[in-house]
Design a protein around this motif. Structure first.
Motif, PDB file in Angstrom:
ATOM      1  N   UNK A  31      -9.075  70.177 129.338  1.00  0.00           N
ATOM      2  CA  UNK A  31      -9.708  69.769 128.083  1.00  0.00           C
ATOM      3  C   UNK A  31     -10.340  70.953 127.368  1.00  0.00           C
ATOM      4  N   UNK A  32     -10.931  71.866 128.137  1.00  0.00           N
ATOM      5  CA  UNK A  32     -11.526  73.059 127.526  1.00  0.00           C
ATOM      6  C   UNK A  32     -10.468  73.924 126.848  1.00  0.00           C
ATOM      7  N   UNK A  33      -9.259  73.961 127.429  1.00  0.00           N
ATOM      8  CA  UNK A  33      -8.199  74.820 126.896  1.00  0.00           C
ATOM      9  C   UNK A  33      -7.661  74.337 125.554  1.00  0.00           C
ATOM     10  N   UNK A  34      -7.734  73.032 125.295  1.00  0.00           N
ATOM     11  CA  UNK A  34      -7.070  72.510 124.090  1.00  0.00           C
ATOM     12  C   UNK A  34      -7.984  71.756 123.134  1.00  0.00           C
ATOM     13  N   UNK A  35      -9.274  71.658 123.411  1.00  0.00           N
ATOM     14  CA  UNK A  35     -10.160  70.873 122.549  1.00  0.00           C
ATOM     15  C   UNK A  35     -10.200  71.415 121.126  1.00  0.00           C
ATOM     16  N   UNK A  36     -10.273  72.746 120.988  1.00  0.00           N
ATOM     17  CA  UNK A  36     -10.301  73.335 119.644  1.00  0.00           C
ATOM     18  C   UNK A  36      -8.981  73.081 118.934  1.00  0.00           C
ATOM     19  N   UNK A  37      -7.864  73.212 119.665  1.00  0.00           N
ATOM     20  CA  UNK A  37      -6.551  72.966 119.068  1.00  0.00           C
ATOM     21  C   UNK A  37      -6.432  71.536 118.567  1.00  0.00           C
ATOM     22  N   UNK A  38      -6.849  70.576 119.378  1.00  0.00           N
ATOM     23  CA  UNK A  38      -6.783  69.171 118.945  1.00  0.00           C
ATOM     24  C   UNK A  38      -7.706  68.914 117.759  1.00  0.00           C
ATOM     25  N   UNK A  39      -8.847  69.606 117.729  1.00  0.00           N
ATOM     26  CA  UNK A  39      -9.727  69.471 116.582  1.00  0.00           C
ATOM     27  C   UNK A  39      -9.078  69.992 115.309  1.00  0.00           C
ATOM     28  N   UNK A  40      -8.380  71.114 115.406  1.00  0.00           N
ATOM     29  CA  UNK A  40      -7.683  71.671 114.243  1.00  0.00           C
ATOM     30  C   UNK A  40      -6.551  70.761 113.792  1.00  0.00           C
ATOM     31  N   UNK A  41      -5.847  70.164 114.762  1.00  0.00           N
ATOM     32  CA  UNK A  41      -4.784  69.206 114.417  1.00  0.00           C
ATOM     33  C   UNK A  41      -5.376  68.000 113.714  1.00  0.00           C
ATOM     34  N   UNK A  42      -6.542  67.534 114.199  1.00  0.00           N
ATOM     35  CA  UNK A  42      -7.205  66.394 113.565  1.00  0.00           C
ATOM     36  C   UNK A  42      -7.638  66.726 112.140  1.00  0.00           C
ATOM     37  N   UNK A  43      -8.038  67.978 111.908  1.00  0.00           N
ATOM     38  CA  UNK A  43      -8.423  68.389 110.563  1.00  0.00           C
ATOM     39  C   UNK A  43      -7.225  68.491 109.628  1.00  0.00           C
ATOM     40  N   UNK A  44      -6.080  68.807 110.175  1.00  0.00           N
ATOM     41  CA  UNK A  44      -4.888  69.001 109.334  1.00  0.00           C
ATOM     42  C   UNK A  44      -4.106  67.707 109.120  1.00  0.00           C
ATOM     43  N   UNK A  45      -3.937  66.929 110.189  1.00  0.00           N
ATOM     44  CA  UNK A  45      -3.068  65.752 110.109  1.00  0.00           C
ATOM     45  C   UNK A  45      -3.817  64.429 110.194  1.00  0.00           C
ATOM     46  N   UNK A  46      -5.102  64.462 110.523  1.00  0.00           N
ATOM     47  CA  UNK A  46      -5.877  63.223 110.565  1.00  0.00           C
ATOM     48  C   UNK A  46      -6.429  62.929 111.946  1.00  0.00           C
ATOM     49  N   UNK A  47      -7.468  62.108 111.972  1.00  0.00           N
ATOM     50  CA  UNK A  47      -8.103  61.737 113.244  1.00  0.00           C
ATOM     51  C   UNK A  47      -7.236  60.742 114.020  1.00  0.00           C
ATOM     52  N   UNK A  48      -6.619  59.826 113.307  1.00  0.00           N
ATOM     53  CA  UNK A  48      -5.886  58.741 113.943  1.00  0.00           C
ATOM     54  C   UNK A  48      -4.738  59.223 114.830  1.00  0.00           C
ATOM     55  N   UNK A  49      -3.878  60.168 114.381  1.00  0.00           N
ATOM     56  CA  UNK A  49      -2.784  60.617 115.263  1.00  0.00           C
ATOM     57  C   UNK A  49      -3.286  61.212 116.572  1.00  0.00           C
ATOM     58  N   UNK A  50      -4.381  61.986 116.528  1.00  0.00           N
ATOM     59  CA  UNK A  50      -4.907  62.598 117.747  1.00  0.00           C
ATOM     60  C   UNK A  50      -5.440  61.525 118.691  1.00  0.00           C
ATOM     61  N   UNK A  51      -6.118  60.522 118.145  1.00  0.00           N
ATOM     62  CA  UNK A  51      -6.644  59.435 118.974  1.00  0.00           C
ATOM     63  C   UNK A  51      -5.500  58.658 119.628  1.00  0.00           C
ATOM     64  N   UNK A  52      -4.436  58.388 118.884  1.00  0.00           N
ATOM     65  CA  UNK A  52      -3.293  57.653 119.425  1.00  0.00           C
ATOM     66  C   UNK A  52      -2.607  58.451 120.532  1.00  0.00           C
ATOM     67  N   UNK A  53      -2.392  59.748 120.297  1.00  0.00           N
ATOM     68  CA  UNK A  53      -1.751  60.588 121.315  1.00  0.00           C
ATOM     69  C   UNK A  53      -2.605  60.647 122.579  1.00  0.00           C
ATOM     70  N   UNK A  54      -3.918  60.766 122.407  1.00  0.00           N
ATOM     71  CA  UNK A  54      -4.818  60.838 123.563  1.00  0.00           C
ATOM     72  C   UNK A  54      -4.802  59.572 124.398  1.00  0.00           C
TER      73      UNK A  54
END
Length: 398
Positions: A31-54
């Motif tokens: 989680x530490x390795x990818x938390x920033x990456x997922x945050x950037x993805x959420x900023x670019x493509x939306x919160x919902x896709x990241x929540x669904x993938x998780x």
């Protein structure tokens, strides 16, 4: 009647702790390795896709974890789950965005409440459903699938719950609305929509998350309290099961489960509640001198107050972190915070256990003997957190 071999029990306990540490740390490192990456993805493509993938990752990888037959398989599935489950950062941004400013504390406190409920119900489900062939031989006969995979049933139960969450997430409204404008104009739109009380002037330092001091100061404070909470969680469990001659409570492992009672409140009174938490922790070693109902009541009250104080502090920090940045940087900002917290939680169990073992070796020391030193060190971290909440260090968004 057969006698229980204490050496065998000790070995099983050590192996169980060893397994837990590696699986827990693997997830946190992932989680530490990818938390920033997922945050950037959420900023670019939306919160919902990241929540669904998780949530989908939890469904698949938690099921595979229950089917693991080797330590490396269990550690690997937990690590991959940590890599793919970037939910918590975007969820905090989402909770902040779906609530009006005056209700943000309630929305964010619900996240810590849900996490606390999971920490109570999760172990209960695991204890009730693990090794079903041994506990319920009439339902799960010897040689059956669940006898071969003794931990699959609780993992399957959790995966089903995650599957229901995955289905529900499809109806979540997206809160990130990208406008067809330049970055400068986007900053103004974000602030107009979500931060009506802040200065609309965009300084150069606010463009960089690292140079955004209100954000970074709140994350540093978050570092300290995450370290304290992780060490406290580990030390409390060890202290509760330690013999009374070492200053512990001599509880069984089943009794310890009764004490992480979930009591969540919200608020911004960071300094006041931190000050109250220090004398509360100082009283813990003296609770061991009580017995019976009085010990039960005092320990429960202390545990409830400690949980309430900690989560009031974290809720306030979450609000500061989310309000320190415009909406299109909120996912990355929470990702930075989650990375720091995950690293502390990866090392926390080992650090807390090492401190507790060292303290027990000085049970007869003239200054802060035994567990008194343990809770003193916890208070030192808490005091550093208190000092870091001063206005000179912790900057609130203007």
């Amino acid at each position: 009647m057969g006698m229980v071999n204490p050496t065998t029990c000790h070995k099983e306990t050590v192996l169980g702790n060893f397994f837990f540490f590696f699986c827990w740390s693997a997830y946190m490192f992932g989680r530490a390795a990818t938390s920033i990456l997922w945050g950037m993805i959420a900023d670019r493509y939306g919160r919902k896709p990241v929540i669904i993938i998780g949530t989908l990752a939890v469904v698949i990888l938690n099921t595979l974890f229950g089917l693991s037959t080797k330590l490396w398989m269990a550690v690997f599935t937990r690590f991959i789950l940590g890599l793919l489950c970037g939910i918590l950062g975007p969820i905090k941004a989402y909770a902040c965005e779906v609530c009006r400013p005056e209700h943000q504390s309630v929305g964010l406190s619900l996240i810590t409440t849900s996490w606390g409920v999971g920490l109570v119900l999760g172990p209960a489900i695991g204890d009730f459903l693990a090794k079903p062939a041994e506990k319920y031989p009439k339902v799960f006969p010897e040689g059956s699938f669940f006898a071969r995979f003794p931990y699959f049933l609780p993992c399957l139960c959790i995966s089903i719950c995650a599957g229901l969450a995955f289905i529900t997430c499809w109806w979540l409204p997206e809160t990130l609305h990208r406008h067809n404008v330049t970055n400068e104009e986007q900053n103004v739109v974000d602030r107009n929509e979500y931060l009506p009380d802040v200065d609309r002037t965009k300084s150069e330092s606010e463009k960089s998350l690292i140079r955004n001091w209100p954000l970074m100061s709140s994350i540093i404070v978050y570092f300290l309290f995450s370290l304290h909470d992780m060490a406290y969680s580990e030390i409390f469990s060890l202290w509760a099961v330690s013999p009374k001659k070492f200053g512990g409570l001599s509880f069984s492992t089943k009794k310890v489960v009764l004490y992480p009672i979930v009591e969540r409140i919200s608020g911004h009174m960071i300094i006041t509640r931190t000050v109250l938490s220090i004398p509360l922790l100082t009283s813990y070693p003296f609770i061991a001198k009580l017995s019976g109902v009085s010990q039960f009541l005092v320990l429960n009250c202390a545990s409830v107050l400690k949980t309430a104080f900690s989560n009031a502090i974290l809720t306030g920090l979450f609000i500061i972190q989310n309000n320190a940045v415009p909406q299109h940087q909120r996912g990355a900002a929470n990702g930075i915070a989650m990375t720091s917290m995950s690293l502390f939680k990866a090392f926390g169990p080992a650090g807390g256990g090492a401190i507790f073992s060292w303290a027990l070796k000085r049970i007869s020391a003239p200054f802060l003997p035994g567990v008194h030193m343990v809770f003193f060190l916890l208070n030192v971290i808490e005091a550093l957190g208190l000092l870091s909440t001063c206005r000179a260090f912790l900057r609130f968004p203007k």
